[in-house]
Design an enzyme around this catalytic site. Structure first.
Site, PDB file in Angstrom:
ATOM      1  N   HIS A 175       0.834  -1.218   0.000  1.00 40.28           N
ATOM      2  CA  HIS A 175       0.000   0.000   0.000  1.00 40.28           C
ATOM      3  C   HIS A 175       0.863   1.261   0.000  1.00 40.28           C
ATOM      4  O   HIS A 175       0.438   2.313   0.500  1.00 40.28           O
ATOM      5  CB  HIS A 175      -0.928   0.028   1.225  1.00 40.28           C
ATOM      6  CG  HIS A 175      -1.808  -1.169   1.351  1.00 40.28           C
ATOM      7  ND1 HIS A 175      -3.075  -1.237   0.810  1.00 40.28           N
ATOM      8  CD2 HIS A 175      -1.597  -2.368   1.968  1.00 40.28           C
ATOM      9  CE1 HIS A 175      -3.604  -2.411   1.081  1.00 40.28           C
ATOM     10  NE2 HIS A 175      -2.724  -3.120   1.785  1.00 40.28           N
ATOM     11  N   SER A 225      16.264  18.061 -17.499  1.00 38.01           N
ATOM     12  CA  SER A 225      15.418  19.255 -17.466  1.00 38.01           C
ATOM     13  C   SER A 225      16.061  20.376 -18.247  1.00 38.01           C
ATOM     14  O   SER A 225      17.290  20.521 -18.255  1.00 38.01           O
ATOM     15  CB  SER A 225      15.182  19.710 -16.018  1.00 38.01           C
ATOM     16  OG  SER A 225      14.504  20.947 -15.977  1.00 38.01           O
ATOM     17  N   LYS A 281      19.362  18.033 -12.981  1.00 38.70           N
ATOM     18  CA  LYS A 281      18.269  17.077 -12.787  1.00 38.70           C
ATOM     19  C   LYS A 281      18.428  15.906 -13.753  1.00 38.70           C
ATOM     20  O   LYS A 281      18.674  16.089 -14.944  1.00 38.70           O
ATOM     21  CB  LYS A 281      16.916  17.757 -13.008  1.00 38.70           C
ATOM     22  CG  LYS A 281      15.727  16.932 -12.522  1.00 38.70           C
ATOM     23  CD  LYS A 281      14.435  17.737 -12.638  1.00 38.70           C
ATOM     24  CE  LYS A 281      13.289  17.085 -11.892  1.00 38.70           C
ATOM     25  NZ  LYS A 281      12.965  15.768 -12.395  1.00 38.70           N
ATOM     26  N   GLU A 315      10.648   5.597 -18.491  1.00 41.57           N
ATOM     27  CA  GLU A 315       9.541   6.337 -19.093  1.00 41.57           C
ATOM     28  C   GLU A 315       9.300   5.892 -20.531  1.00 41.57           C
ATOM     29  O   GLU A 315       8.148   5.747 -20.967  1.00 41.57           O
ATOM     30  CB  GLU A 315       9.829   7.834 -19.015  1.00 41.57           C
ATOM     31  CG  GLU A 315       9.777   8.371 -17.588  1.00 41.57           C
ATOM     32  CD  GLU A 315      10.351   9.772 -17.445  1.00 41.57           C
ATOM     33  OE1 GLU A 315      10.786  10.332 -18.485  1.00 41.57           O
ATOM     34  OE2 GLU A 315      10.371  10.295 -16.323  1.00 41.57           O
TER      35      GLU A 315
END
Length: 462
Positions: free
Chosen positions: A187, A317, A323, A330
């Site tokens: 969870h 980025s 970053k 992805e």
């Protein structure tokens, strides 16, 4: 540009002089100027292999002459090699039986075969696209046979090797991560400890099971309806012609293709391909779960879970310097989304068989081959650019284990569930350690706590 003018019962068409296709292909180009998606080259190459097999069997039956057979076979081999791909310009969005593409192949075989014969023997030969290249065949049995052949080749040459590499890489990581104990999570919340190696072994087992499903689904595609001709009953073929051409296709492709008991099943419906697409969807669902787990475990690098370090391949980025993002993950999950969407199209198209023919064949195979190609490429990219370079962040892993309140689970058999729950609650509210609250409770001695709360012992039955 120079043209030649060709005429048939529907009229005349101007065809580029350099093109080996004929009038039916040219008419299809004019009638179906839709989108940018072209017939997959895998289908073209598969059709050429079928035409080669048919020519050999037809020569055996004396339905075509030796010179015509030789010319068709030489032209088919050139098409199969990929050197003729530019001569197959037709859109996916055409007749639902694939007839125009079947005729595109027949016309190129006819014209290029005659050219090869003329160059080699210095004499003319007439090869008719229907009477010779298509003898004993219909688009209705030839195109679905090509659908199965092309899919099996794509799975054999591309998808299965990618899957085996993925399994091997996960196994190598599982071996590399032996002995690292981390916190499990359910969870999205802290749970009891597990081994990092066990986590990667779970990923490996998921891939192995999906690979098994892919192989089982692919085996169903070994049944091909070649010899069924127009409606599945083999009109205009000799007795035994179906078994002979299927055997020859098997020899050319290197697979054990078989004659189905009912050829019409693979012409009027495409259940085997629908099932194969569903298998790829299930596999994509598993890949998304695995990719998301890796994404979450690597989140950070300082303000997330940060238990895994992914390879830093490129800037992430255009505005935030330094970053780095999980780009391979992805890309892989985007591919999986496309595969799941493709399966929806394939399932609907598969449901549209009417009487003796399904007329959604081109869109089915376009999506099947796209899904297979995308999965193969994205898995290879993910393995080589991400998975092989994943490393554990041992400091973060150890801190999470040390601070986890769910280690209290090991106390429950000794002091009871309710008492253990109260200790965990107080530790959370007071921002103290489990050990401090357990000893303060008077329910357990320090040495007992240290013996029971051993994260490594909590990763297997004791």
């Amino acid at each position: 540009m120079k043209y030649r003018v060709v005429q048939d019962s529907f009229g005349e068409e101007k065809i580029p002089a350099s093109a080996y296709w004929g009038i039916q292909t040219q008419r299809s180009l004019r009638n179906f100027s839709i989108g940018e998606e072209r017939q997959p080259v895998e289908i073209i190459h598969a059709l050429a292999a079928i035409k080669k097999a048919a020519a050999i069997v037809n020569k055996r039956h004396k339905s075509i002459s030796d010179p015509i057979c030789i010319a068709i076979c030489e032209a088919a081999e050139a098409i199969m090699s990929g050197k003729m791909d530019q001569h197959f310009p037709l859109s996916v969005w055409q007749t639902g039986s694939g007839t125009q593409t079947n005729m595109n192949v027949n016309e190129v075989l006819s014209n290029y075969g005659a050219y090869l014969y003329r160059e080699k023997h210095q004499k003319e030969i007439v090869i008719h696209p229907n009477d010779h290249c298509n003898f004993g065949q219909s688009s209705n049995d030839t195109y679905p046979t090509a659908m199965h052949v092309a899919t099996i080749i794509a799975v054999r040459n591309n998808l299965v090797p990618a899957l085996l590499t993925l399994i091997e890489t996960f196994d190598q990581k599982a071996q590399e991560f032996q002995g690292i104990v981390k916190i499990g999570r359910t969870h999205h919340m802290d749970a009891t400890p597990i081994k990092l190696s066990d986590e990667f072994e779970t990923f490996r087992e998921m891939i192995q099971e999906n690979t098994r499903r892919v192989k089982v689904a692919t085996d169903d595609l070994l049944f091909i309806p070649q010899g069924g001709t127009a409606v599945g009953n083999g009109v205009n073929t000799a007795p035994g012609w179906d078994a002979q051409i299927v055997a020859k296709i098997s020899e050319i492709i290197g697979e054990d293709f078989r004659v189905p008991k009912n050829k019409s099943q693979h012409m009027a419906s495409h259940d085997a391909l629908v099932n194969f697409a569903a298998t790829l969807k299930v596999f994509s669902v598993s890949l998304i779960k695995i990719a998301n787990d890796l994404r979450f475990l690597a989140s950070g690098p300082r303000c997330g879970l940060g238990e895994l370090n992914l390879p830093q391949n490129e800037q992430g980025s255009s505005i935030m310097p330094g970053k780095v993002n999980p780009t391979q993950i992805e890309a892989l999950t985007q591919v999986c989304a496309q595969v799941i969407g493709n399966e929806t199209t394939i399932a609907f198209a598969g449901s549209q068989g009417t009487l003796q023919l399904n007329v959604y064949k081109p869109v089915i195979i376009h999506n099947i081959l796209q899904s297979t190609r995308l999965l193969s490429d994205s898995i290879n990219s993910f393995c080589s650019n991400c998975l092989v370079g994943i490393q554990p962040n041992r400091e973060n892993i150890n801190n999470h284990v040390r601070r986890s309140l769910m280690l209290v689970t090991a106390l429950a058999p000794k002091i009871g569930y309710d008492n253990a729950a109260l200790i965990a609650k107080r530790a959370f509210e007071n921002n103290t350690s489990l050990r401090d609250e357990a000893i303060t409770s008077g329910l357990i001695q320090p040495e007992e706590f240290d013996e029971l709360i051993d994260p490594s012992r909590m990763t297997s039955p004791k």
